[in-house]
Design a protein around this motif. Structure first.
Motif, PDB file in Angstrom:
ATOM      1  N   UNK A 249     -29.486 -22.101 -44.915  1.00 56.49           N
ATOM      2  CA  UNK A 249     -28.872 -23.431 -44.867  1.00 56.49           C
ATOM      3  C   UNK A 249     -28.067 -23.587 -43.576  1.00 56.49           C
ATOM      4  N   UNK A 250     -27.323 -22.566 -43.198  1.00 55.76           N
ATOM      5  CA  UNK A 250     -26.557 -22.562 -41.952  1.00 55.76           C
ATOM      6  C   UNK A 250     -27.505 -22.749 -40.762  1.00 55.76           C
TER       7      UNK A 250
ATOM      8  N   UNK B 134     -30.494 -14.829 -45.792  1.00 52.14           N
ATOM      9  CA  UNK B 134     -30.028 -15.151 -47.138  1.00 52.14           C
ATOM     10  C   UNK B 134     -30.134 -16.662 -47.374  1.00 52.14           C
ATOM     11  N   UNK B 135     -29.941 -17.070 -48.605  1.00 54.00           N
ATOM     12  CA  UNK B 135     -30.019 -18.495 -48.947  1.00 54.00           C
ATOM     13  C   UNK B 135     -28.984 -19.305 -48.167  1.00 54.00           C
TER      14      UNK B 135
END
Length: 80
Positions: free
Chosen positions: A73-74, A68-69
């Protein structure tokens, strides 16, 4: 055990792939042999991170999160 893993293309280091499998030792050579249409064009791959889960559903849920978006990022901030 189930494994969620991240691969990075050796020739195209900006390309990463997130996957899940029960057999990580078998799966990585399959990616490097071009057996996955999603990863064949960016082979060879190197394993940069993995995590083991006792529960299949938790592993698949974490794989979906990483794709997922917010999960990407994580990954960039904490796992790569």
């Amino acid at each position: 055990m189930w494994y969620v893993y991240i691969l990075r293309s050796i020739e195209f280091p900006e390309q990463e792939y997130i996957g899940a499998t029960q057999d990580l030792k078998r799966r990585i050579p399959e990616h490097n042999a071009g057996k996955s249409s999603h990863t064949a064009k960016f082979k060879p791959w190197t394993l940069i991170w993995y995590c083991a889960f006792a529960d299949k559903h938790k592993a698949l849920a974490f794989e979906a999160y990483l794709k997922s978006h917010s999960g990407r990022a994580f990954t960039k901030k904490r796992l790569s």
